[in-house]
Scaffold this motif. Structure first.
Motif, PDB file in Angstrom:
ATOM      1  N   ILE A  36      30.645  14.593  13.173  1.00 19.51           N
ATOM      2  CA  ILE A  36      32.083  15.116  13.964  1.00 19.51           C
ATOM      3  C   ILE A  36      31.709  15.959  15.304  1.00 19.51           C
ATOM      4  CG2 ILE A  36      34.239  15.854  14.109  1.00 19.51           C
ATOM      5  CD1 ILE A  36      34.830  14.644  11.312  1.00 19.51           C
ATOM      6  N   ALA A  37      30.859  17.004  14.887  1.00 18.91           N
ATOM      7  CA  ALA A  37      30.618  17.945  15.851  1.00 18.91           C
ATOM      8  C   ALA A  37      29.354  17.461  16.827  1.00 18.91           C
ATOM      9  CB  ALA A  37      29.778  19.233  15.058  1.00 18.91           C
ATOM     10  N   SER A  38      28.644  16.443  16.201  1.00 11.89           N
ATOM     11  CA  SER A  38      27.626  15.934  17.084  1.00 11.89           C
ATOM     12  C   SER A  38      28.163  15.127  18.311  1.00 11.89           C
ATOM     13  CB  SER A  38      26.658  15.081  16.192  1.00 11.89           C
ATOM     14  OG  SER A  38      27.264  13.867  16.017  1.00 11.89           O
ATOM     15  N   ALA A  39      29.557  14.524  18.174  1.00 12.25           N
ATOM     16  CA  ALA A  39      30.096  13.837  19.366  1.00 12.25           C
ATOM     17  C   ALA A  39      30.805  14.842  20.170  1.00 12.25           C
ATOM     18  CB  ALA A  39      31.229  13.226  18.446  1.00 12.25           C
ATOM     19  N   VAL A  40      30.770  16.062  20.243  1.00 11.26           N
ATOM     20  CA  VAL A  40      31.524  16.890  21.110  1.00 11.26           C
ATOM     21  C   VAL A  40      30.494  17.050  22.574  1.00 11.26           C
ATOM     22  CG1 VAL A  40      31.858  19.377  21.604  1.00 11.26           C
ATOM     23  CG2 VAL A  40      32.565  18.358  19.596  1.00 11.26           C
ATOM     24  N   PRO A  41      29.358  17.220  22.585  1.00 12.19           N
ATOM     25  CA  PRO A  41      28.455  17.044  23.685  1.00 12.19           C
ATOM     26  C   PRO A  41      28.786  15.884  24.507  1.00 12.19           C
ATOM     27  CG  PRO A  41      26.925  18.033  21.880  1.00 12.19           C
ATOM     28  CD  PRO A  41      28.225  17.388  21.191  1.00 12.19           C
ATOM     29  N   PRO A  42      28.571  14.628  24.167  1.00 11.57           N
ATOM     30  CA  PRO A  42      28.752  13.743  25.106  1.00 11.57           C
ATOM     31  C   PRO A  42      30.204  13.369  25.455  1.00 11.57           C
ATOM     32  CG  PRO A  42      28.368  12.598  22.839  1.00 11.57           C
ATOM     33  CD  PRO A  42      28.096  14.393  22.712  1.00 11.57           C
ATOM     34  N   LEU A  43      31.265  13.838  24.502  1.00 10.28           N
ATOM     35  CA  LEU A  43      32.780  13.955  24.926  1.00 10.28           C
ATOM     36  C   LEU A  43      32.808  14.799  25.998  1.00 10.28           C
ATOM     37  CD1 LEU A  43      34.682  13.617  21.619  1.00 10.28           C
ATOM     38  CD2 LEU A  43      34.211  11.739  23.508  1.00 10.28           C
ATOM     39  N   LEU A  44      32.428  15.958  26.176  1.00 12.96           N
ATOM     40  CA  LEU A  44      32.573  16.912  27.248  1.00 12.96           C
ATOM     41  C   LEU A  44      31.811  16.628  28.463  1.00 12.96           C
ATOM     42  CD1 LEU A  44      31.934  20.480  24.984  1.00 12.96           C
ATOM     43  CD2 LEU A  44      34.210  19.580  25.925  1.00 12.96           C
ATOM     44  N   TRP A  45      30.603  16.011  28.338  1.00 18.14           N
ATOM     45  CA  TRP A  45      30.210  15.524  29.379  1.00 18.14           C
ATOM     46  C   TRP A  45      30.975  14.408  30.097  1.00 18.14           C
ATOM     47  CZ3 TRP A  45      26.342  16.851  32.819  1.00 18.14           C
ATOM     48  CH2 TRP A  45      25.975  15.760  33.459  1.00 18.14           C
ATOM     49  N   SER A  46      31.562  13.658  29.568  1.00 17.45           N
ATOM     50  CA  SER A  46      32.545  12.321  29.933  1.00 17.45           C
ATOM     51  C   SER A  46      33.641  13.122  30.504  1.00 17.45           C
ATOM     52  CB  SER A  46      32.789  11.341  28.899  1.00 17.45           C
ATOM     53  OG  SER A  46      31.907  10.937  28.090  1.00 17.45           O
ATOM     54  N   PHE A  47      34.163  14.142  29.918  1.00 16.22           N
ATOM     55  CA  PHE A  47      35.558  14.617  30.593  1.00 16.22           C
ATOM     56  C   PHE A  47      34.751  15.459  31.938  1.00 16.22           C
ATOM     57  CE2 PHE A  47      37.625  14.525  26.481  1.00 16.22           C
ATOM     58  CZ  PHE A  47      38.767  13.808  26.991  1.00 16.22           C
ATOM     59  N   TYR A  48      33.874  16.075  31.947  1.00 19.74           N
ATOM     60  CA  TYR A  48      33.155  16.685  33.092  1.00 19.74           C
ATOM     61  C   TYR A  48      33.008  15.631  34.140  1.00 19.74           C
ATOM     62  CZ  TYR A  48      29.475  18.393  36.230  1.00 19.74           C
ATOM     63  OH  TYR A  48      28.753  18.735  37.510  1.00 19.74           O
ATOM     64  N   GLU A  49      32.363  14.680  33.930  1.00 16.55           N
ATOM     65  CA  GLU A  49      32.091  13.513  34.874  1.00 16.55           C
ATOM     66  C   GLU A  49      33.493  13.012  35.615  1.00 16.55           C
ATOM     67  OE1 GLU A  49      29.235  11.903  36.153  1.00 16.55           O
ATOM     68  OE2 GLU A  49      28.547  13.915  35.755  1.00 16.55           O
ATOM     69  N   LEU A  50      34.577  12.775  34.622  1.00 15.06           N
ATOM     70  CA  LEU A  50      35.551  12.352  35.387  1.00 15.06           C
ATOM     71  C   LEU A  50      36.361  13.516  36.172  1.00 15.06           C
ATOM     72  CD1 LEU A  50      37.303  10.581  32.012  1.00 15.06           C
ATOM     73  CD2 LEU A  50      36.583   9.652  34.038  1.00 15.06           C
ATOM     74  N   ALA A  51      36.388  14.722  35.687  1.00 12.56           N
ATOM     75  CA  ALA A  51      37.014  15.766  36.509  1.00 12.56           C
ATOM     76  C   ALA A  51      36.358  15.788  37.735  1.00 12.56           C
ATOM     77  CB  ALA A  51      36.645  17.089  35.535  1.00 12.56           C
TER      78      ALA A  51
END
Length: 206
Positions: A36-51
């Motif tokens: 579950i913790a390993s999913a955090v970096p790509p999720l944060l990156w996706s939100f960054y790209e959207l923002a």
């Protein structure tokens, strides 16, 4: 060199970081929590790209839907392998969405292509609507939607199988390369398919 440097953060967030986080935490947290913790970096990156784009269009809707599905699949819990399989199924859901739009007047890939063009010009979306009226273009979009939908479903089946038989660390390290490889094959086929149909080349116009 500049392109490599520009791509480095994305590669780090989506390829290296998940594997590193899992390997670092698995011994102390257990497989499930570390996954579950390993999913955090790509999720944060996706939100960054959207923002960073600050646009709400068809592409953004698909990306946000995929992110929300991934978050939901990850935090539903269960065994580590079950979490991996549910995460892989997100791509399959997108593929099914593609196939479902074949019954609509215009399939989803048309709106994704239009959104890509609209990012470049203020009147891009309105101008791109005229592309649909060209002879042969609707059929091309429907074939593209069918192939991509089936391709994403096949990719999901492959990822779920590998998630079941591979060690967790190996899957985290290699699955992104496999997914991007399948995506690349679909893109390569799409460009070739469009190039063989002169009347449909306006699809790629920018």
């Amino acid at each position: 060199m500049r392109r490599a440097l520009h791509a480095a953060p994305e590669i780090l967030a989506n390829f290296v970081a998940p594997y590193g986080v899992y390997e670092m935490l698995a011994a102390h947290w257990g497989d499930t929590d570390a996954l579950i913790a390993s999913a955090v970096p790509p999720l944060l990156w996706s939100f960054y790209e959207l923002a960073k784009t600050r646009r709400v269009d068809a592409i953004s809707v698909v990306v946000v839907s995929a992110i929300l599905l991934t978050v939901g699949a990850t935090f539903m819990g269960g065994s580590a392998r079950l979490i991996q399989m549910r995460d892989a199924m997100v791509t399959g859901v997108v593929g099914v969405m593609f196939l479902a739009t074949l019954g609509m007047k215009k399939p989803m890939i048309f709106y994704l292509a239009r959104a890509t063009v609209a990012r470049g010009t203020a009147d891009g979306a309105a101008e791109y609507e005229l592309v649909w009226e060209r002879p042969g273009v609707p059929q091309v979009f429907r074939v593209l939607t069918l192939v991509w939908g089936l391709g994403l479903v096949v990719q999901t089946s492959c990822m779920c199988w590998l998630a079941w038989i591979w060690p967790i660390g190996r899957f985290l390290l290699l699955s992104p390369f496999i997914s991007f490889g399948i995506f690349g094959l679909l893109m390569f086929w799409s460009l070739g398919y469009i190039a063989r149909r002169p009347a449909a080349r306006a699809i790629l116009a920018r």
